[in-house]
Design a protein around this motif. Structure first.
Motif, mmCIF file in Angstrom:
data_model
loop_
_atom_site.group_PDB
_atom_site.id
_atom_site.type_symbol
_atom_site.label_atom_id
_atom_site.label_comp_id
_atom_site.label_asym_id
_atom_site.label_seq_id
_atom_site.Cartn_x
_atom_site.Cartn_y
_atom_site.Cartn_z
ATOM 1 N N ILE A 306 48.027 33.103 42.345
ATOM 2 C CA ILE A 306 48.361 34.776 42.650
ATOM 3 C C ILE A 306 49.408 34.911 42.717
ATOM 4 C CG2 ILE A 306 46.764 37.054 43.162
ATOM 5 C CD1 ILE A 306 44.486 35.845 43.265
ATOM 6 N N ARG A 309 49.557 41.270 42.836
ATOM 7 C CA ARG A 309 47.884 42.243 42.508
ATOM 8 C C ARG A 309 47.956 43.314 42.891
ATOM 9 N NH1 ARG A 309 45.632 39.591 46.774
ATOM 10 N NH2 ARG A 309 44.210 38.133 46.165
ATOM 11 N N LYS A 316 45.552 41.464 38.108
ATOM 12 C CA LYS A 316 46.592 40.098 39.006
ATOM 13 C C LYS A 316 46.718 39.601 37.391
ATOM 14 C CE LYS A 316 42.589 39.599 41.785
ATOM 15 N NZ LYS A 316 41.656 38.557 42.658
#
Length: 447
Positions: A306, A309, A316
């Motif tokens: 990731i 975010r 995301k």
């Protein structure tokens, strides 16, 4: 071997070995046309990284390490042959290092990096030597020299270099059609895996949920099985997903070992965790320590990483290495199991040969996406003898909107526009240079 030259030193596999050899006291230099995220770490260790391939850079070297991707017209390669300087394949050097310790080799068409990285994290207190195919946050690198007896590494079947290995222990995550430009057909791939298992000295764990694995191997004194759907020696049962975390009981030979949780999504990652739990328990890592390591394991670089975010907007940016149809399908199942909102895929096909051989498999692997952007095929140095293109994939995908993008700037602009809306999950997939685009989108959103 004292003064070693690595051709293509910035590659994830080559750089790991270069670090290991440098830390063991060898004089290491190398060359690579592409500078990337591993270059600075190599240089921080005192390794010279030349930006060009030149024969003169080999003059004081006594050995050359090259991957199978290096062509015979490479100037350093030619210099080594002309001056009788020993040449060694990357996989041969890795095997030499692993064979001299208590080696645990993770093989399979998919899941090698995640499984070996997870095992490295779970067994870190045993001070293992590690060489994996991604940057492991727990060590901040793809390699480390440990003082313990264990050596954890990936076993690469793509060019059959894993057949140099004689590990004490091994894992086979799955067997599928891939790298057919090398193997020709599935039967040849199965034959290589049979030989790999024969060469493993003490114990092999096989994933029984994989039909091709079941067709090749059965349990015996040397081979144990793990799975979810098939009855196996090591099993995950009573699976629950709560707040984005996957929890499950682990049963070994009919005995409940307790509940474990992982923070990376997908059934495939439950499977990846089972041999990790088994071996970590076998080698004496306390259960609570294993549970804690798995819960906080976030994956190695480019494995469901990731990059950005925004919890308030539910946005995301995810970077993932998936490039084979099976990997894409498993990754997207994982995304859908924990994410809500519109899921947009940006995929860069990898190698003309892979797309050519597996074209029909790409038709249904994008299920779970709401929209798909296709970038041009990343050649990885191959010639396009078949005339294949990303448009051939687009023509097969009928259940979701597909847009072929010739220039990355086009998709960058469109994605930044869509990222202003709520509930958008962007997942970038591919084994080429698509990661740079994912990072650029994430960086723009953070400004």
């Amino acid at each position: 071997m004292e003064k070693i030259y690595f051709v293509g030193i910035n590659g994830i596999g080559m750089s790991g070995l270069a670090k290991i050899m440098k830390c063991q006291g060898y004089d290491v230099v190398g060359a690579d046309l592409v500078r990337n995220y591993v270059t600075e770490e190599l240089e921080s260790l005192g390794i010279t990284v030349y930006p060009e391939h030149k024969a003169c850079q080999m003059k004081d070297r006594d050995s050359l390490i090259a991957s199978s991707a290096i062509h015979s017209d490479n100037p350093e390669f030619q210099y080594a042959k002309e001056h009788n300087i020993p040449l060694m394949k990357r996989g041969e050097l890795l095997a030499t290092l692993l064979n001299n310790k208590l080696g645990i080799a993770v093989a399979g068409t998919h899941g090698k990096t995640t499984t070996s990285s997870m095992m490295s994290a779970a067994m870190l207190s045993l001070d293992p030597t590690i060489v994996v195919g991604g940057i492991l946050p727990e060590i901040g690198s793809n390699a480390r020299v440990g003082m313990g007896e264990y050596f954890i590494a990936e076993a690469d079947e793509s060019d059959n270099s894993f057949l140099f290995m004689r590990p004490k222990y091994a894992v086979i995550t799955n067997i599928e059609e891939d790298h057919l430009e090398t193997h020709g057909n599935l039967e040849n791939i199965k034959k290589s895996f049979r030989q790999f298992v024969e060469q493993t000295e003490q114990q092999v764990l096989i994933c029984k949920d994989c039909v091709n694995v079941r067709s090749v191997f059965s349990e015996n004194e040397k081979i144990s099985s793990y799975g979810i759907e098939q009855e196996a020696d090591i099993m995950a049962k009573n699976i629950e997903i709560v707040d984005g975390k996957t929890s499950f009981e682990v049963w070994i030979q009919g005995e409940n070992q307790g509940r474990f949780s992982i923070s990376i999504p997908g059934k495939h990652n439950i499977l990846n965790s089972l041999p990790v739990i088994y071996f970590a328990l076998k080698f004496g890592v306390p259960k609570k320590e294993i549970q804690d390591k798995l819960l906080h394991f976030r994956g190695s670089k480019r494995r469901y990483e990731i990059l950005y975010r925004d919890q308030e907007k539910n946005i995301k940016i995810i970077d993932d290495y998936a490039h084979h149809p099976t990997e894409i399908q498993a990754t997207l199942k994982g995304v859908n199991s924990i994410e809500t909102g519109k899921i947009i895929g940006i995929f860069q096909p990898h190698r003309y040969s892979r797309v050519h051989f597996l074209l029909e498999r790409f038709a249904n692997c994008f299920e779970g996406l709401d929209e798909l952007f296709l970038l041009p095929i990343y050649s990885a140095g191959e010639r396009n003898d078949s005339g294949i293109s990303e448009k051939d994939i687009a023509n097969l995908v009928s259940n979701i909107p597909v847009t072929c993008i010739e220039r990355k700037e086009e998709v960058l602009k469109k994605l930044l526009e869509e990222a202003r809306e709520k509930d958008h999950i962007f997942i970038f997939m591919g084994a080429g240079d698509i990661s740079a685009l994912a990072h650029e989108v994430a960086d723009r959103l953070q400004k």
